[in-house]
Write a protein that holds these residues in place. Structure first.
Motif, mmCIF file in Angstrom:
data_model
loop_
_atom_site.group_PDB
_atom_site.id
_atom_site.type_symbol
_atom_site.label_atom_id
_atom_site.label_comp_id
_atom_site.label_asym_id
_atom_site.label_seq_id
_atom_site.Cartn_x
_atom_site.Cartn_y
_atom_site.Cartn_z
ATOM 1 N N ALA A 62 0.801 -1.228 0.000
ATOM 2 C CA ALA A 62 0.000 0.000 0.000
ATOM 3 C C ALA A 62 0.830 1.273 0.000
ATOM 4 O O ALA A 62 0.308 2.345 -0.329
ATOM 5 C CB ALA A 62 -0.926 -0.003 1.220
ATOM 6 N N LYS A 63 2.090 1.200 0.374
ATOM 7 C CA LYS A 63 2.882 2.417 0.509
ATOM 8 C C LYS A 63 3.128 3.077 -0.841
ATOM 9 O O LYS A 63 3.312 2.431 -1.854
ATOM 10 C CB LYS A 63 4.232 2.100 1.161
ATOM 11 N N PHE A 64 3.111 4.401 -0.811
ATOM 12 C CA PHE A 64 3.393 5.236 -1.976
ATOM 13 C C PHE A 64 2.344 5.094 -3.082
ATOM 14 O O PHE A 64 2.620 5.379 -4.238
ATOM 15 C CB PHE A 64 4.802 4.967 -2.511
ATOM 16 N N LEU A 65 1.156 4.660 -2.713
ATOM 17 C CA LEU A 65 0.040 4.643 -3.655
ATOM 18 C C LEU A 65 -0.978 5.694 -3.222
ATOM 19 O O LEU A 65 -2.140 5.396 -2.961
ATOM 20 C CB LEU A 65 -0.612 3.256 -3.704
ATOM 21 N N HIS A 66 -0.520 6.939 -3.143
ATOM 22 C CA HIS A 66 -1.368 8.021 -2.665
ATOM 23 C C HIS A 66 -1.387 9.131 -3.708
ATOM 24 O O HIS A 66 -0.367 9.777 -3.954
ATOM 25 C CB HIS A 66 -0.863 8.536 -1.325
ATOM 26 N N PRO A 67 -2.513 9.352 -4.345
ATOM 27 C CA PRO A 67 -2.574 10.331 -5.433
ATOM 28 C C PRO A 67 -2.375 11.741 -4.919
ATOM 29 O O PRO A 67 -2.690 12.058 -3.776
ATOM 30 C CB PRO A 67 -3.983 10.137 -6.000
ATOM 31 N N GLY A 68 -1.852 12.588 -5.767
ATOM 32 C CA GLY A 68 -1.629 13.969 -5.371
ATOM 33 C C GLY A 68 -1.142 14.808 -6.530
ATOM 34 O O GLY A 68 -1.348 14.473 -7.699
ATOM 35 N N PRO A 69 -0.451 15.902 -6.208
ATOM 36 C CA PRO A 69 -0.031 16.849 -7.248
ATOM 37 C C PRO A 69 1.303 16.513 -7.897
ATOM 38 O O PRO A 69 1.795 17.289 -8.709
ATOM 39 C CB PRO A 69 0.070 18.169 -6.476
ATOM 40 N N GLY A 70 1.903 15.387 -7.544
ATOM 41 C CA GLY A 70 3.204 15.021 -8.093
ATOM 42 C C GLY A 70 4.273 15.117 -7.031
ATOM 43 O O GLY A 70 4.140 15.843 -6.052
ATOM 44 N N PHE A 71 5.352 14.354 -7.212
ATOM 45 C CA PHE A 71 6.391 14.334 -6.191
ATOM 46 C C PHE A 71 7.347 15.507 -6.354
ATOM 47 O O PHE A 71 7.530 16.060 -7.432
ATOM 48 C CB PHE A 71 7.153 13.005 -6.180
ATOM 49 N N GLY A 72 7.931 15.902 -5.221
ATOM 50 C CA GLY A 72 8.942 16.958 -5.195
ATOM 51 C C GLY A 72 9.987 16.609 -4.177
ATOM 52 O O GLY A 72 10.199 15.447 -3.840
ATOM 53 N N GLY A 73 10.671 17.624 -3.634
ATOM 54 C CA GLY A 73 11.638 17.407 -2.581
ATOM 55 C C GLY A 73 13.060 17.262 -3.083
ATOM 56 O O GLY A 73 13.370 17.507 -4.251
ATOM 57 N N SER A 74 13.922 16.824 -2.175
ATOM 58 C CA SER A 74 15.353 16.786 -2.461
ATOM 59 C C SER A 74 15.812 15.493 -3.112
ATOM 60 O O SER A 74 16.941 15.427 -3.600
ATOM 61 C CB SER A 74 16.131 16.975 -1.149
ATOM 62 N N CYS A 75 14.974 14.463 -3.137
ATOM 63 C CA CYS A 75 15.443 13.144 -3.587
ATOM 64 C C CYS A 75 14.830 12.700 -4.908
ATOM 65 O O CYS A 75 15.548 12.509 -5.897
ATOM 66 C CB CYS A 75 15.161 12.093 -2.510
ATOM 67 N N PHE A 76 13.513 12.492 -4.926
ATOM 68 C CA PHE A 76 12.901 11.879 -6.104
ATOM 69 C C PHE A 76 13.181 12.645 -7.391
ATOM 70 O O PHE A 76 13.558 12.025 -8.401
ATOM 71 C CB PHE A 76 11.396 11.729 -5.903
ATOM 72 N N PRO A 77 12.994 13.974 -7.445
ATOM 73 C CA PRO A 77 13.227 14.653 -8.730
ATOM 74 C C PRO A 77 14.660 14.506 -9.233
ATOM 75 O O PRO A 77 14.874 14.148 -10.400
ATOM 76 C CB PRO A 77 12.880 16.114 -8.413
ATOM 77 N N LYS A 78 15.629 14.764 -8.370
ATOM 78 C CA LYS A 78 17.016 14.718 -8.861
ATOM 79 C C LYS A 78 17.503 13.287 -9.066
ATOM 80 O O LYS A 78 18.287 13.016 -9.980
ATOM 81 C CB LYS A 78 17.952 15.487 -7.930
ATOM 82 N N ASP A 79 17.023 12.347 -8.228
ATOM 83 C CA ASP A 79 17.516 10.972 -8.343
ATOM 84 C C ASP A 79 16.935 10.257 -9.555
ATOM 85 O O ASP A 79 17.622 9.459 -10.201
ATOM 86 C CB ASP A 79 17.210 10.185 -7.071
ATOM 87 N N THR A 80 15.661 10.503 -9.877
ATOM 88 C CA THR A 80 15.104 9.895 -11.081
ATOM 89 C C THR A 80 15.781 10.447 -12.332
ATOM 90 O O THR A 80 16.111 9.704 -13.261
ATOM 91 C CB THR A 80 13.586 10.121 -11.170
ATOM 92 N N LEU A 81 16.005 11.758 -12.323
ATOM 93 C CA LEU A 81 16.672 12.364 -13.479
ATOM 94 C C LEU A 81 18.114 11.868 -13.595
ATOM 95 O O LEU A 81 18.582 11.545 -14.696
ATOM 96 C CB LEU A 81 16.647 13.888 -13.337
ATOM 97 N N ALA A 82 18.805 11.767 -12.458
ATOM 98 C CA ALA A 82 20.192 11.282 -12.496
ATOM 99 C C ALA A 82 20.258 9.836 -12.960
ATOM 100 O O ALA A 82 21.151 9.469 -13.745
ATOM 101 C CB ALA A 82 20.830 11.430 -11.115
ATOM 102 N N LEU A 83 19.323 8.997 -12.483
ATOM 103 C CA LEU A 83 19.336 7.598 -12.909
ATOM 104 C C LEU A 83 19.095 7.492 -14.406
ATOM 105 O O LEU A 83 19.735 6.682 -15.100
ATOM 106 C CB LEU A 83 18.281 6.797 -12.151
ATOM 107 N N ALA A 84 18.192 8.302 -14.929
ATOM 108 C CA ALA A 84 17.947 8.285 -16.371
ATOM 109 C C ALA A 84 19.217 8.644 -17.139
ATOM 110 O O ALA A 84 19.547 8.011 -18.155
ATOM 111 C CB ALA A 84 16.825 9.259 -16.724
ATOM 112 N N ARG A 85 19.959 9.629 -16.645
ATOM 113 C CA ARG A 85 21.194 10.034 -17.324
ATOM 114 C C ARG A 85 22.280 8.970 -17.181
ATOM 115 O O ARG A 85 23.040 8.705 -18.116
ATOM 116 C CB ARG A 85 21.686 11.363 -16.747
#
Length: 460
Positions: free
Chosen positions: A251-274
């Motif tokens: 059940a964790k992290f299945l909570h709808p909302g306006p999208g993720f932010g913060g210090s980890c998810f945005p930069k880490d997903t982008l870095a992993l893609a690169r």
């Protein structure tokens, strides 16, 4: 008593230092920012994190935790030196900026006078540990310097609990001395049988990115399902509950909302893609997560405008919540930023409130935004209420109370913190996320109860 040094008194460094000290380790933090160092020495905590203030004070008073501006003082006699500096995304590409990591490593290597274990606590791309090992061998060939990776898995707002009671500890170490030192540091966790995973350097570095990308993928997936629910008349809470009961999904992290932010998810997903692109093994799923999340945040303003009939020009709009999630003052990549910019561009009269993040938010938001001292003051006389961050105090706002204080009757609930049936019964037009039908909730109130019990701060 084990002695360690932590280079960097930011979020990860300060939380890690205080928690290691609580384990009984002697910890010295090196902080090069004079203003931050001065605050730390005065006993002032420069970040908002529940429980951190008393933890730091208790261990300072016990003599296990100290702060210095001199690398030489911090690392004197240290059996391990942790690098916990920032690795922000580089402009224009998304690759992690390692300049702070290597600058810190150069300073440590120049000042070392004894063998030690050099540990990356910062989130670093695959191959960084290998580069640091080569640097150490080149700069100080006369010293036995082992390099290890010990990625952090700290959620803002829950960081102390995450450190003291983790799901696992990941250690990338390829020498027996490095393994022994890190096992000794985490020995107190043996009492609660915490798994300690020992891997190679590259594996440990990739685990952090892979874990964050997978969690970000869950958030993004349920947001897309929320859009589908709105289109077909389903309720995303029921969908999330039905999915989460499958132990393979959870059940964790299945909570709808306006999208993720913060210090980890945005930069880490982008870095992993690169990282994956550079390795010629592209991660298309990760790339899609980045694109979908960016589009979701960019469309938040339009969601409110559409709910208001196309425009909010001249309307008083109360925005509750600015930080990217509750129990933090972090505004990095907060969905509130593009939302408020869009509303301001349309001519809204915006008054905002957040229990912790208003000081951090002011430099990032349009100058015309006004700030209230309380949620009640923000709501008074508002034509539109937009809930952006799910602080607990907002959940306590009763529908009848809201109706008595708002001039308008529109609520856009981007976190689904309100009960749709109760809000509508009070005369409001209510727009949640993924709540295409309230009949399921009326027939199955346990959906709502279970959803709240399973909720975790789902943005990293």
């Amino acid at each position: 008593m084990l002695k360690i040094a932590i280079i960097g008194g930011g979020y990860v460094g300060l939380v890690s230092a205080a928690c290691f000290a609580e384990f009984g380790v002697s910890v010295m933090v090196a902080e090069t920012d004079p203003a931050r160092l001065d605050r730390l020495r005065r006993g002032e905590i420069p970040i908002y994190e529940p429980g951190l203030d008393p933890l730091v004070e208790r261990n300072r008073a016990a003599g296990r935790l100290g702060f210095t501006g001199r690398i030489e003082e911090a690392i004197a006699g240290a059996e391990a030196v942790f690098i916990a500096v920032g690795t922000p995304s580089r402009r224009g590409g998304g690759h992690a900026d390692l300049s702070y990591v290597f600058a810190a490593a150069e300073q440590v290597l120049a000042a070392l006078d004894h063998p030690t274990v050099l540990v990356t606590k910062s989130t670093v791309p695959v191959g960084t540990g290998r580069r640091l090992a080569a640097l150490a061998a080149a700069r100080r060939p006369e010293l036995a310097i082992d390099v290890a990776s010990n990625p952090e898995f700290l959620r803002e707002g829950s960081a102390i609990g995450d450190f003291m009671r983790p799901d696992r500890v990941v250690v990338g170490a390829e020498t027996e001395r490095a393994r022994e030192v890190l096992r000794a540091l985490y020995r107190p966790l043996n009492l609660i049988e915490t798994p300690i995973l020992i891997t190679g350097l590259e594996t440990a570095e990739l685990i952090k990115y892979a874990a964050n990308a997978f969690l970000a993928m869950k958030v993004t997936f349920i947001n897309e399902m929320a859009d589908l629910c709105e289109a077909v008349g389903a309720d995303v809470h029921g969908v999330a509950r039905g999915m989460g009961l499958d132990r393979r999904i959870g059940a964790k992290f299945l909570h709808p909302g306006p999208g993720f932010g913060g210090s980890c998810f945005p930069k880490d997903t982008l870095a992993l893609a690169r990282i994956a692109q550079d390795a010629r093994a592209p991660s298309r799923l990760t790339e899609a997560v980045v694109a979908v999340n960016d589009a979701r945040k960019a469309g938040l303003g339009r969601r409110v405008l559409d709910a208001a009939g196309g425009s909010v020009r001249g309307m008083r709009v109360a925005v509750l919540g600015l930080a990217f999630k509750p129990e933090t003052d972090d505004m990095r990549d907060s969905p509130a930023i593009p939302l408020i910019e869009a509303l301001a561009d349309d001519g809204a009269d915006i008054i905002a409130y957040d229990p912790a993040a208003m000081a951090a938010a002011k430099p990032l938001l349009p100058a015309a935004v006004r700030y209230a001292e309380t949620a009640e003051a923000a709501i008074e006389g508002a034509a539109v209420l937009v809930a952006v961050t799910e602080w607990n105090e907002f959940r306590a706002l009763a529908p009848a109370w809201l109706a008595a204080r708002m001039q308008g009757r529109l609520i856009v609930d981007l976190r689904n913190i309100f009960d749709p049936a109760a809000i509508r019964a009070a005369g409001f037009v209510y727009h949640g996320v993924g709540r295409g039908s309230v009949s399921q909730l009326a027939a199955n109130p346990e959906f709502e109860q279970d959803f709240e019990q399973d909720r975790e701060f789902s943005d990293g």
